[in-house]
Design an enzyme around this catalytic site. Structure first.
Site, PDB file in Angstrom:
ATOM      1  N   GLY A   8       0.712  -1.163   0.068  1.00 43.49           N
ATOM      2  CA  GLY A   8       0.017   0.013   0.135  1.00 43.49           C
ATOM      3  C   GLY A   8       0.900   1.299   0.039  1.00 43.49           C
ATOM      4  N   ALA A  50       8.362   5.062   4.218  1.00 44.60           N
ATOM      5  CA  ALA A  50       9.063   4.946   5.480  1.00 44.60           C
ATOM      6  C   ALA A  50       9.201   6.088   6.045  1.00 44.60           C
ATOM      7  CB  ALA A  50      10.638   4.477   5.270  1.00 44.60           C
ATOM      8  N   LYS A  86       4.159  -1.188  -9.753  1.00 41.72           N
ATOM      9  CA  LYS A  86       3.773   0.464  -9.598  1.00 41.72           C
ATOM     10  C   LYS A  86       5.317   1.062  -9.485  1.00 41.72           C
ATOM     11  CE  LYS A  86       5.182   0.597  -5.113  1.00 41.72           C
ATOM     12  NZ  LYS A  86       6.436   1.328  -4.665  1.00 41.72           N
TER      13      LYS A  86
END
Length: 327
Positions: free
Chosen positions: A132, A136, A187
């Site tokens: 998702g 970080a 992605k």
């Protein structure tokens, strides 16, 4: 409180450890580097997240057995290219503990997804995938984040959802392991393309078109590889695509920008300073598109930019002047 093992002490591993420690869990994290272990344990710092103070509930080790012993589940957070070799070293210590894959990518040599790699090495492994839109840098400082966990096992879904959810993180569940994993891996390619677009000073119109048509491409390939179409329009597909394409936190976007500005892959890797998953992913997606006969013009064009020295401006022209089609 749960005892959790994390394999991998990069920025994402430390961010997840920090979140889980804030929620009251005890975290044992493995690092391949003794220097990094000492930095975490003695100075309470992380090289990749400057300014972050490592939570007192986090301890770092260099030994797999000590890291995994007496823990309830394992988060695997190494770069995809190191997944098989790392897993081979610690699979002997895995009992019934679920392994949650938090890395995003493919094994380049075999074109396999990471769950396939692990199940090939340990067919009895109980696997989940966490993915998702999540930088970080933001998770580590408790910025609200929403993720999805996928697994074939209901108890794993419940455990991860119960353990991770708190005021700053929401977790949805899915049974589509393949779709969630592929969304996270594919992605990165479009994020690299977004960096190329930024590097040659293209505009908002271009970014919107890239994200929309890029999503269409990754969904086509993802469905062909066994994912469910709706998954790619959720958090691990569209959600992750937006955050990696538009944010300066994204190392894949930054890499594309540097390549567009004339840097070699070696120079780009050195400047980014961390593993760039999109480079290998582009090659894998290109090969898979040919094997499965899936039309992926954006992927094919960025492959030509990286591996066949196609000029980025010429690449845009080639995409814009393709044969007329209906949406």
């Amino acid at each position: 409180m749960r005892k959790i093992a994390i394999i991998g002490s990069g920025s994402w591993g430390i961010a997840l450890a920090t979140h889980l420690a804030r929620c009251g869990n005890e975290i044992k994290i493995w690092s391949f580097s003794e220097k990094e272990m000492k930095l975490i344990n003695e100075e309470r710092r992380c090289e990749f997240l400057p300014g972050l103070e490592i939570h007192e509930n986090i301890t770092c080790y260099n030994e797999f057995e000590e890291t995994i012993k007496d823990t309830e589940f394992i988060l695997h957070v190494t770069p995809s290219k190191f997944t098989r070799d790392t897993f081979k070293q610690y699979k002997q210590y895995v009992g019934n503990e679920p392994i949650i894959i938090c890395s995003k990518g493919f094994e380049k040599q075999s074109l396999k997804t990471l769950d396939e790699v692990m199940l090939e090495e340990l067919p009895t492994a109980r696997i989940g995938v966490l993915s998702g839109p999540s930088h970080a840098e933001e998770v580590s400082v408790a910025i609200p984040t929403v993720l999805v966990v996928a697994s074939k096992h209901d108890d794993i879904l419940k455990m991860v959802q119960d353990t991770f959810m708190c005021n700053e993180m929401r977790i949805y569940t899915s049974k589509d392991v393949k779709g969630v994993e592929l969304g996270g891996a594919l992605k990165n390619i479009i994020a690299f393309c977004a960096g190329v677009a930024a590097g040659i000073n293209l505009g908002d119109n271009t970014f919107a078109a890239l994200i929309t048509r890029g999503l269409n491409e990754l969904a086509r390939l993802g469905v062909e590889l066994g994912g469910e179409k709706e998954t790619f329009y959720g958090l691990s597909g569209l959600g992750d695509l937006i955050v990696t394409c538009l944010s300066e936190h994204s190392r894949n976007r930054r890499a594309g920008k540097l390549v567009a500005q004339g840097k070699s892959l070696e120079e780009t890797q050195k400047e980014v300073g961390m593993v760039i998953e999109s480079i290998d992913n582009i090659e894998v997606a290109y090969e898979l598109s040919k094997i499965h006969k899936v039309d992926m013009p954006i992927v094919e064009t960025v492959y030509q930019v990286i591996y066949e020295n196609l000029n980025p401006q010429e690449a845009v022209k080639n995409l814009m002047t393709r044969d007329k089609k209906s949406e």
